[in-house]
Design an enzyme around this catalytic site. Structure first.
Site, PDB file in Angstrom:
ATOM      1  N   VAL A  12      -9.645  -7.570  48.299  1.00 45.31           N
ATOM      2  CA  VAL A  12      -8.949  -7.936  47.058  1.00 45.31           C
ATOM      3  C   VAL A  12      -8.679  -9.444  47.028  1.00 45.31           C
ATOM      4  O   VAL A  12      -9.014 -10.140  46.063  1.00 45.31           O
ATOM      5  CB  VAL A  12      -7.612  -7.158  46.925  1.00 45.31           C
ATOM      6  N   ASP A  31      -3.709 -15.930  55.941  1.00 43.92           N
ATOM      7  CA  ASP A  31      -3.897 -14.680  56.682  1.00 43.92           C
ATOM      8  C   ASP A  31      -3.387 -14.911  58.103  1.00 43.92           C
ATOM      9  O   ASP A  31      -3.526 -16.015  58.644  1.00 43.92           O
ATOM     10  CB  ASP A  31      -5.388 -14.296  56.709  1.00 43.92           C
ATOM     11  N   THR A 120      -1.870  -2.368  45.732  1.00 44.20           N
ATOM     12  CA  THR A 120      -1.471  -1.148  45.027  1.00 44.20           C
ATOM     13  C   THR A 120      -0.253  -0.564  45.725  1.00 44.20           C
ATOM     14  O   THR A 120      -0.316  -0.216  46.900  1.00 44.20           O
ATOM     15  CB  THR A 120      -2.627  -0.142  45.025  1.00 44.20           C
ATOM     16  N   GLU A 153      -4.644  -4.723  40.518  1.00 50.74           N
ATOM     17  CA  GLU A 153      -6.061  -5.140  40.462  1.00 50.74           C
ATOM     18  C   GLU A 153      -6.924  -3.946  40.071  1.00 50.74           C
ATOM     19  O   GLU A 153      -6.622  -2.813  40.437  1.00 50.74           O
ATOM     20  CB  GLU A 153      -6.494  -5.759  41.794  1.00 50.74           C
ATOM     21  N   ARG A 156     -13.772  -3.344  41.424  1.00 51.89           N
ATOM     22  CA  ARG A 156     -14.559  -2.351  42.175  1.00 51.89           C
ATOM     23  C   ARG A 156     -15.273  -3.077  43.302  1.00 51.89           C
ATOM     24  O   ARG A 156     -15.822  -4.153  43.076  1.00 51.89           O
ATOM     25  CB  ARG A 156     -15.613  -1.706  41.262  1.00 51.89           C
ATOM     26  N   ALA A 257     -22.283  13.401  39.262  1.00 48.82           N
ATOM     27  CA  ALA A 257     -21.936  14.334  40.334  1.00 48.82           C
ATOM     28  C   ALA A 257     -22.445  13.747  41.650  1.00 48.82           C
ATOM     29  O   ALA A 257     -23.483  13.091  41.693  1.00 48.82           O
ATOM     30  CB  ALA A 257     -22.587  15.680  40.078  1.00 48.82           C
ATOM     31  N   GLY A 262     -15.437   8.323  47.601  1.00 48.96           N
ATOM     32  CA  GLY A 262     -14.838   7.794  48.826  1.00 48.96           C
ATOM     33  C   GLY A 262     -14.264   6.416  48.567  1.00 48.96           C
ATOM     34  O   GLY A 262     -13.973   6.057  47.426  1.00 48.96           O
ATOM     35  N   CYS A 265      -9.658   3.339  48.070  1.00 49.76           N
ATOM     36  CA  CYS A 265      -8.686   3.364  46.965  1.00 49.76           C
ATOM     37  C   CYS A 265      -8.376   4.752  46.426  1.00 49.76           C
ATOM     38  O   CYS A 265      -7.218   5.151  46.366  1.00 49.76           O
ATOM     39  CB  CYS A 265      -9.188   2.482  45.834  1.00 49.76           C
ATOM     40  N   LYS A 268      -6.460   7.166  48.819  1.00 46.23           N
ATOM     41  CA  LYS A 268      -5.132   6.621  49.134  1.00 46.23           C
ATOM     42  C   LYS A 268      -4.221   6.724  47.904  1.00 46.23           C
ATOM     43  O   LYS A 268      -3.080   7.172  48.003  1.00 46.23           O
ATOM     44  CB  LYS A 268      -5.314   5.152  49.551  1.00 46.23           C
TER      45      LYS A 268
HETATM   46  C1  UGA Z   1     -11.982   1.877  42.452  1.00 45.73           C
HETATM   47  C2  UGA Z   1     -11.808   1.668  40.934  1.00 45.73           C
HETATM   48  O1  UGA Z   1     -13.030   1.981  40.263  1.00 45.73           O
HETATM   49  C3  UGA Z   1     -11.403   0.222  40.627  1.00 45.73           C
HETATM   50  O2  UGA Z   1     -11.140   0.080  39.232  1.00 45.73           O
HETATM   51  C4  UGA Z   1     -10.120  -0.115  41.419  1.00 45.73           C
HETATM   52  O3  UGA Z   1      -9.716  -1.457  41.215  1.00 45.73           O
HETATM   53  C5  UGA Z   1     -10.379   0.102  42.901  1.00 45.73           C
HETATM   54  O4  UGA Z   1     -10.762   1.479  43.118  1.00 45.73           O
HETATM   55  C6  UGA Z   1      -9.111  -0.206  43.651  1.00 45.73           C
HETATM   56  O5  UGA Z   1      -8.117   0.496  43.448  1.00 45.73           O
HETATM   57  O6  UGA Z   1      -9.068  -1.215  44.366  1.00 45.73           O
HETATM   58  P1  UGA Z   1     -13.914   1.308  44.240  1.00 45.73           P
HETATM   59  O7  UGA Z   1     -13.143   2.207  45.156  1.00 45.73           O
HETATM   60  O8  UGA Z   1     -14.354  -0.012  44.710  1.00 45.73           O
HETATM   61  O9  UGA Z   1     -13.061   1.054  42.883  1.00 45.73           O
HETATM   62  O10 UGA Z   1     -15.241   2.083  43.820  1.00 45.73           O
HETATM   63  P2  UGA Z   1     -15.729   2.978  42.599  1.00 45.73           P
HETATM   64  O11 UGA Z   1     -16.870   2.317  41.941  1.00 45.73           O
HETATM   65  O12 UGA Z   1     -14.603   3.381  41.741  1.00 45.73           O
HETATM   66  O13 UGA Z   1     -16.297   4.266  43.376  1.00 45.73           O
HETATM   67  C7  UGA Z   1     -15.432   5.116  44.119  1.00 45.73           C
HETATM   68  C8  UGA Z   1     -16.221   6.296  44.638  1.00 45.73           C
HETATM   69  O14 UGA Z   1     -16.593   7.181  43.581  1.00 45.73           O
HETATM   70  C9  UGA Z   1     -17.534   5.926  45.342  1.00 45.73           C
HETATM   71  O15 UGA Z   1     -17.675   6.689  46.512  1.00 45.73           O
HETATM   72  C10 UGA Z   1     -18.613   6.282  44.325  1.00 45.73           C
HETATM   73  O16 UGA Z   1     -19.839   6.598  44.917  1.00 45.73           O
HETATM   74  C11 UGA Z   1     -17.974   7.505  43.674  1.00 45.73           C
HETATM   75  N1  UGA Z   1     -18.482   7.792  42.304  1.00 45.73           N
HETATM   76  C12 UGA Z   1     -18.322   6.893  41.304  1.00 45.73           C
HETATM   77  C13 UGA Z   1     -19.089   9.027  42.057  1.00 45.73           C
HETATM   78  O17 UGA Z   1     -19.232   9.863  42.968  1.00 45.73           O
HETATM   79  N2  UGA Z   1     -19.522   9.308  40.784  1.00 45.73           N
HETATM   80  C14 UGA Z   1     -19.365   8.423  39.752  1.00 45.73           C
HETATM   81  O18 UGA Z   1     -19.781   8.751  38.610  1.00 45.73           O
HETATM   82  C15 UGA Z   1     -18.770   7.196  40.022  1.00 45.73           C
END
Ligand code: UGA
Length: 437
Positions: A12, A31, A120, A153, A156, A257, A262, A265, A268
């Protein structure tokens, strides 16, 4: 130009710092990890995030990397708290790092400061941060004005730089109008496209973050349950998604799907919100179900494989929790590997970026391959766990030659059913008819 201190140089803090530096601000990255700061000073970026290294290098003159807490607090007007908030055993967020930063701010501040919670944190944390700072000031018997802001924040991983430079929205939670305006000005260069800067109260801002992440996780758990049903009734989840997404109220985002969601974020934050809701006797049944559904998926994936064959050796493509990152936190792939090892199955893994982090977990218990094809040698099946683009158009002929048995279990629906059938593979994907040769 503003003088900004970013505390925490992780996934972040660094992209945020790079974004602020890129529009002309003077940014101090603080840091406590000396090795990390030395690396950063030498131009070595401790995480992989596309575009980050370049952005930091281009704006080197606007950066100061340091472990000096006192100087960082005293020399800057706005302090962003971007440290980790790991989960406690009961699912609640561990605030020790956030509150320790607050303590240092109270200990060293010498003029008016704006303190921004970017990590967060549970609803009410801004008040805790305020109390912690006040307590230190009281002990020092000094008075300084300060305002604590919640500014969640929405980056992604894998596109954090893009999300910082062009956010969908910026949320500023403050009860002080001038502070809200100062932060609004700080973010205006990023929303010249007209995307909104939402100024709201502190607690609503804190809640927006949890509600947003839990909703996105729920969308994925929902489509994953629909995929389970598709598998049993002979429907195709990709067709179902297309049909659903054409309704603008539903939309096409976060409806893929998959093996499971994972990352650091969703799990948690879902657990933290569930914990908050239970503590106030308003348990969120939906968030609970979202977590349960997701937790069942890696085992379901392995059980599906075992219902077809008992392999001696398996190849895993992708250990990162999603493409374009080296992050394996809460990655479905890691859970799958653990289950395979419990069954005494040999595991070869390939990942374009996450092998180093994977080694830290499994050591010598699995084999790590630099080439995706080398990883297939003598394997009975391939489990595709992360949809890196290098896996999209594989050399089918070579795969066929290298593998012992020709099974592909695709946790990300990357391949066209007809193509894999023509290539002569048994192909089992998510929410679609299996192909058997
Ligand atoms: C997520 C949120 O999307 C961000 O908006 C947020 O800022 C961030 O958490 C955070 O709280 O810091 P991130 O964890 O980086 O972001 O990744 P995502 O793109 O959201 O994907 C999360 C998981 O969902 C991944 O494992 C991805 O493969 C999975 N996913 C995503 C699916 O299985 N299907 C989908 O259609 C989309």
């Amino acid at each position: 130009m503003k003088k900004i201190c970013i505390v925490g140089t992780g996934y972040v803090g660094l992209p945020l710092a790079a974004g602020f530096a890129n529009v002309g601000n003077e940014v101090t990255c603080l840091d406590l990890d000396e090795a990390k700061i030395t690396d950063l000073k030498n131009g070595k970026i401790p995480i992989y995030e596309p575009g980050l290294e370049d952005l930091i290098k281009r704006n080197q003159k606007n950066f100061n990397f340091t472990t000096d807490v006192q100087q960082s607090i005293q020399n800057n007007d706005i302090i962003f708290i971007c440290v980790g908030t790991p989960s406690c055993t009961d699912g609640s967020a561990d605030l020790q790092y956030v509150l320790s930063v607050a303590e240092s701010i109270g200990k060293y501040m010498n003029s008016c400061k704006i303190v921004v919670d970017k990590s967060t944190v549970p609803i009410g944390t801004a008040d805790l941060v305020e109390e912690t700072i006040k307590k230190q000031l009281l002990e020092r018997k000094v008075h300084h004005n300060f305002h604590v802001v919640s500014n969640p924040e929405f980056m992604r991983e894998g596109c954090a730089v893009e999300d910082v430079l062009h956010p969908d929205r910026v949320v500023i939670g403050t009860n002080d109008i001038p502070t809200g305006l100062t932060l609004k000005r700080l973010y205006e260069p990023f929303v010249l496209n007209g995307n909104p800067i939402i100024i709201t109260d502190v607690r609503s801002a804190e809640m927006i973050k949890y509600a947003s992440n839990c909703f996105l996780a729920t969308k994925i758990s929902f489509i994953n349950e629909m995929a389970n049903i598709c598998e049993k009734v002979g429907a195709n989840i990709l067709e179902v998604r297309k049909g659903m997404a054409a309704d603008h109220r539903i939309g096409d985002k976060f409806l893929y799907a998959s093996i499971a969601w994972g990352g650091s974020c969703f799990g948690k934050d879902c657990n933290a919100l569930l914990n908050i809701s239970r503590n106030i006797s308003e348990e969120s049944l939906i968030v609970n179900a979202t977590i349960q559904t997701n937790e069942s998926r890696p085992k379901r994936f392995v059980d599906t494989m075992l219902s077809y064959l008992l392999p001696d050796q398996v190849t895993i493509w992708g250990t990162a929790f999603k493409p374009e990152t080296d992050d394996i936190r809460d990655s479905a792939s890691i859970k799958v590997i653990k289950l395979l090892l419990e069954h005494g199955i040999k595991v070869n893994v390939h990942d374009p970026m996450a092998l180093e982090n994977t080694k830290k977990i499994f050591g010598d218990n699995i084999s790590y391959c630099e080439s995706q094809y080398e990883s297939l040698l003598k394997s009975d099946c391939l489990l595709l766990c992360t949809e890196w683009s290098v896996y999209r158009m594989p050399n089918w002929g070579l795969m066929k030659k290298l593998m012992f048995q020709h099974y592909i279990f695709d946790g990300r629906n990357q391949y066209d059913l007809k193509t894999v059938q023509e290539q002569g593979f048994n192909y089992i994907s998510i929410g679609r008819e299996p192909i058997k040769i």
